[in-house]
Design a protein around this motif. Structure first.
Motif, PDB file in Angstrom:
ATOM      1  N   ASN A 136       7.096  67.577  45.017  1.00  0.00           N
ATOM      2  CA  ASN A 136       6.336  66.522  44.364  1.00  0.00           C
ATOM      3  C   ASN A 136       4.861  66.875  44.409  1.00  0.00           C
ATOM      4  OD1 ASN A 136       4.772  64.019  44.032  1.00  0.00           O
ATOM      5  ND2 ASN A 136       6.785  63.038  43.965  1.00  0.00           N
ATOM      6  N   ASN A 137       4.296  67.148  43.235  1.00  0.00           N
ATOM      7  CA  ASN A 137       2.908  67.603  43.167  1.00  0.00           C
ATOM      8  C   ASN A 137       1.919  66.519  43.573  1.00  0.00           C
ATOM      9  OD1 ASN A 137       1.114  69.836  42.473  1.00  0.00           O
ATOM     10  ND2 ASN A 137       0.388  68.503  40.837  1.00  0.00           N
ATOM     11  N   LYS A 138       2.287  65.250  43.379  1.00  0.00           N
ATOM     12  CA  LYS A 138       1.362  64.160  43.706  1.00  0.00           C
ATOM     13  C   LYS A 138       1.110  64.064  45.204  1.00  0.00           C
ATOM     14  CE  LYS A 138       2.360  61.289  39.669  1.00  0.00           C
ATOM     15  NZ  LYS A 138       2.892  59.979  39.188  1.00  0.00           N
ATOM     16  N   VAL A 139       2.159  64.225  45.996  1.00  0.00           N
ATOM     17  CA  VAL A 139       2.001  64.134  47.455  1.00  0.00           C
ATOM     18  C   VAL A 139       1.934  65.510  48.101  1.00  0.00           C
ATOM     19  CG1 VAL A 139       3.126  61.904  47.543  1.00  0.00           C
ATOM     20  CG2 VAL A 139       4.504  63.964  47.827  1.00  0.00           C
ATOM     21  N   ARG A 140       2.117  66.575  47.291  1.00  0.00           N
ATOM     22  CA  ARG A 140       2.043  67.962  47.766  1.00  0.00           C
ATOM     23  C   ARG A 140       2.999  68.211  48.924  1.00  0.00           C
ATOM     24  NH1 ARG A 140      -0.069  71.149  44.187  1.00  0.00           N
ATOM     25  NH2 ARG A 140      -1.107  72.531  45.650  1.00  0.00           N
ATOM     26  N   ASP A 141       4.234  67.786  48.737  1.00  0.00           N
ATOM     27  CA  ASP A 141       5.256  68.022  49.765  1.00  0.00           C
ATOM     28  C   ASP A 141       6.596  68.238  49.083  1.00  0.00           C
ATOM     29  OD1 ASP A 141       6.370  68.404  52.239  1.00  0.00           O
ATOM     30  OD2 ASP A 141       6.277  66.311  52.876  1.00  0.00           O
ATOM     31  N   GLY A 142       7.539  68.750  49.865  1.00  0.00           N
ATOM     32  CA  GLY A 142       8.873  68.980  49.372  1.00  0.00           C
ATOM     33  C   GLY A 142       9.863  68.038  50.018  1.00  0.00           C
ATOM     34  N   LEU A 143      10.928  67.745  49.291  1.00  0.00           N
ATOM     35  CA  LEU A 143      11.992  66.884  49.807  1.00  0.00           C
ATOM     36  C   LEU A 143      13.325  67.604  49.685  1.00  0.00           C
ATOM     37  CD1 LEU A 143      11.073  63.540  47.969  1.00  0.00           C
ATOM     38  CD2 LEU A 143      10.608  64.076  50.354  1.00  0.00           C
ATOM     39  N   VAL A 144      14.173  67.416  50.688  1.00  0.00           N
ATOM     40  CA  VAL A 144      15.555  67.867  50.623  1.00  0.00           C
ATOM     41  C   VAL A 144      16.412  66.663  50.958  1.00  0.00           C
ATOM     42  CG1 VAL A 144      17.325  69.388  51.556  1.00  0.00           C
ATOM     43  CG2 VAL A 144      14.991  70.234  51.282  1.00  0.00           C
ATOM     44  N   GLU A 145      17.189  66.213  49.975  1.00  0.00           N
ATOM     45  CA  GLU A 145      18.023  65.013  50.152  1.00  0.00           C
ATOM     46  C   GLU A 145      17.168  63.846  50.645  1.00  0.00           C
ATOM     47  OE1 GLU A 145      20.976  66.409  52.826  1.00  0.00           O
ATOM     48  OE2 GLU A 145      21.888  67.767  51.369  1.00  0.00           O
ATOM     49  N   ASN A 146      15.995  63.700  50.017  1.00  0.00           N
ATOM     50  CA  ASN A 146      15.030  62.626  50.303  1.00  0.00           C
ATOM     51  C   ASN A 146      14.375  62.728  51.671  1.00  0.00           C
ATOM     52  OD1 ASN A 146      15.291  61.250  47.801  1.00  0.00           O
ATOM     53  ND2 ASN A 146      17.210  60.317  48.518  1.00  0.00           N
ATOM     54  N   ASN A 147      14.576  63.844  52.357  1.00  0.00           N
ATOM     55  CA  ASN A 147      13.910  64.075  53.639  1.00  0.00           C
ATOM     56  C   ASN A 147      12.682  64.960  53.424  1.00  0.00           C
ATOM     57  OD1 ASN A 147      15.941  62.764  55.344  1.00  0.00           O
ATOM     58  ND2 ASN A 147      17.256  64.478  54.738  1.00  0.00           N
ATOM     59  N   PRO A 148      11.477  64.491  53.811  1.00  0.00           N
ATOM     60  CA  PRO A 148      10.271  65.304  53.619  1.00  0.00           C
ATOM     61  C   PRO A 148      10.283  66.559  54.483  1.00  0.00           C
ATOM     62  CG  PRO A 148       9.772  63.326  54.901  1.00  0.00           C
ATOM     63  CD  PRO A 148      11.186  63.186  54.422  1.00  0.00           C
ATOM     64  N   LEU A 149       9.825  67.666  53.907  1.00  0.00           N
ATOM     65  CA  LEU A 149       9.767  68.930  54.644  1.00  0.00           C
ATOM     66  C   LEU A 149       8.510  69.029  55.495  1.00  0.00           C
ATOM     67  CD1 LEU A 149      10.977  71.407  51.862  1.00  0.00           C
ATOM     68  CD2 LEU A 149      12.239  70.730  53.916  1.00  0.00           C
ATOM     69  N   GLY A 150       7.489  68.233  55.175  1.00  0.00           N
ATOM     70  CA  GLY A 150       6.236  68.296  55.928  1.00  0.00           C
ATOM     71  C   GLY A 150       5.486  69.598  55.689  1.00  0.00           C
ATOM     72  N   LEU A 151       5.376  69.982  54.426  1.00  0.00           N
ATOM     73  CA  LEU A 151       4.732  71.258  54.090  1.00  0.00           C
ATOM     74  C   LEU A 151       3.211  71.151  54.170  1.00  0.00           C
ATOM     75  CD1 LEU A 151       6.795  72.184  50.893  1.00  0.00           C
ATOM     76  CD2 LEU A 151       7.205  72.955  53.239  1.00  0.00           C
ATOM     77  N   THR A 152       2.588  72.224  54.635  1.00  0.00           N
ATOM     78  CA  THR A 152       1.134  72.327  54.546  1.00  0.00           C
ATOM     79  C   THR A 152       0.781  72.688  53.098  1.00  0.00           C
ATOM     80  OG1 THR A 152       1.068  74.691  55.038  1.00  0.00           O
ATOM     81  CG2 THR A 152       1.025  73.170  56.921  1.00  0.00           C
ATOM     82  N   THR A 153      -0.507  72.659  52.778  1.00  0.00           N
ATOM     83  CA  THR A 153      -0.934  72.979  51.410  1.00  0.00           C
ATOM     84  C   THR A 153      -0.478  74.377  50.997  1.00  0.00           C
ATOM     85  OG1 THR A 153      -2.852  71.527  51.548  1.00  0.00           O
ATOM     86  CG2 THR A 153      -2.927  73.263  49.886  1.00  0.00           C
ATOM     87  N   LYS A 154      -0.696  75.366  51.854  1.00  0.00           N
ATOM     88  CA  LYS A 154      -0.329  76.741  51.516  1.00  0.00           C
ATOM     89  C   LYS A 154       1.187  76.913  51.453  1.00  0.00           C
ATOM     90  CE  LYS A 154      -4.443  78.511  51.115  1.00  0.00           C
ATOM     91  NZ  LYS A 154      -4.993  78.744  49.753  1.00  0.00           N
ATOM     92  N   GLU A 155       1.917  76.265  52.350  1.00  0.00           N
ATOM     93  CA  GLU A 155       3.375  76.339  52.309  1.00  0.00           C
ATOM     94  C   GLU A 155       3.896  75.759  50.996  1.00  0.00           C
ATOM     95  OE1 GLU A 155       4.114  75.858  57.149  1.00  0.00           O
ATOM     96  OE2 GLU A 155       4.402  74.164  55.791  1.00  0.00           O
ATOM     97  N   PHE A 156       3.315  74.646  50.573  1.00  0.00           N
ATOM     98  CA  PHE A 156       3.700  74.029  49.300  1.00  0.00           C
ATOM     99  C   PHE A 156       3.462  74.993  48.147  1.00  0.00           C
ATOM    100  CE2 PHE A 156       2.821  71.704  45.435  1.00  0.00           C
ATOM    101  CZ  PHE A 156       3.808  70.723  45.401  1.00  0.00           C
ATOM    102  N   GLU A 157       2.300  75.627  48.138  1.00  0.00           N
ATOM    103  CA  GLU A 157       1.946  76.534  47.043  1.00  0.00           C
ATOM    104  C   GLU A 157       2.843  77.766  47.017  1.00  0.00           C
ATOM    105  OE1 GLU A 157      -2.192  77.263  47.640  1.00  0.00           O
ATOM    106  OE2 GLU A 157      -2.800  75.292  46.920  1.00  0.00           O
TER     107      GLU A 157
END
Length: 224
Positions: A136-157
């Motif tokens: 999700n680009n708006k929150v800059r994080d990833g989800l797996v089965e609605n569970n947030p991955l807690g990505l940092t900015t660089k991890e997201f990119e």
């Protein structure tokens, strides 16, 4: 997403770069055809915005060269030429869209959004997906089965770049140039570190193996 704008009109180039930057795109720019072709060939962009009439080599020559080398990224051509024949030549050369000058910046933005949605599985809300992973680009994080991955900015990119190029080998240099930039003082081994970080965050969902190491080449996002 990262966009390359190649335009020799300084005022127009700066206006386009400013507009795209405000929309949270990462934008690089070039004023000459030779420089633009070199930058495009690094394989780190999600969209090219090219003027046709450029110093050095033309925008059409850039498109032709890239397409001959199986360059898959969408290309939007900008030109002052308004004839049907000119538009047909641009599209037949390999461009994906064509915008005639002068144009409204909001029209250019609409074209850019339409073209970038074609890369990967990009939804209308800017979400990018791969299997059960949703970015999700708006929150800059990833989800797996609605569970947030807690990505940092660089991890997201980094994960975004993998998803946009799923099934393709990405070299360490490509990932480094895309995420940290050509002029970064960071060492190349940072790429391996961030791949490790991503695998660790994907491991609880048994997804750590989708980022495969390709010996002697780099990495690839692909399910085994």
């Amino acid at each position: 997403m990262r966009i390359l704008v190649v335009e020799d009109d300084t005022v127009l180039r700066e206006a386009v770069v400013s507009l795209l930057s405000e929309e949270k795109y990462t934008v690089d720019e070039a004023a000459a055809g030779d420089e633009g072709l070199y930058m495009a060939e690094q394989g780190i962009y999600d969209l090219l915005v090219l003027d046709i009439m450029l110093p050095g080599i033309s925008g059409l020559e850039i498109v032709k060269t890239l397409r001959c080398n199986s360059y898959p990224v969408p290309i939007l051509l900008l030109t002052a030429r308004d004839s049907i024949d000119d538009r047909v030549v641009g599209l037949e050369t390999g461009a994906d869209d064509y915008l005639v000058k002068p144009f409204a910046l909001r029209e250019l933005l609409a074209r850019v959004k339409a073209l970038t949605r074609r890369r990967g599985n990009v939804g209308l809300e800017g979400e990018l997906s791969y299997g059960t992973i949703v970015l999700n680009n708006k929150v800059r994080d990833g989800l797996v089965e609605n569970n947030p991955l807690g990505l940092t900015t660089k991890e997201f990119e980094v994960l975004e770049f993998f998803i946009l190029n799923q099934g393709q080998i990405l070299t360490r240099e490509q990932i480094f140039d895309r995420i940290w930039g050509f002029d970064s003082d960071t060492v190349l081994s940072i790429v391996d570190l961030y791949v490790h970080y991503l695998r660790k965050k994907l491991a609880p969902y048994k997804l750590d193996t989708i980022i495969q190491t390709v010996r002697g080449a780099g990495f690839m996002l692909k399910e085994k």
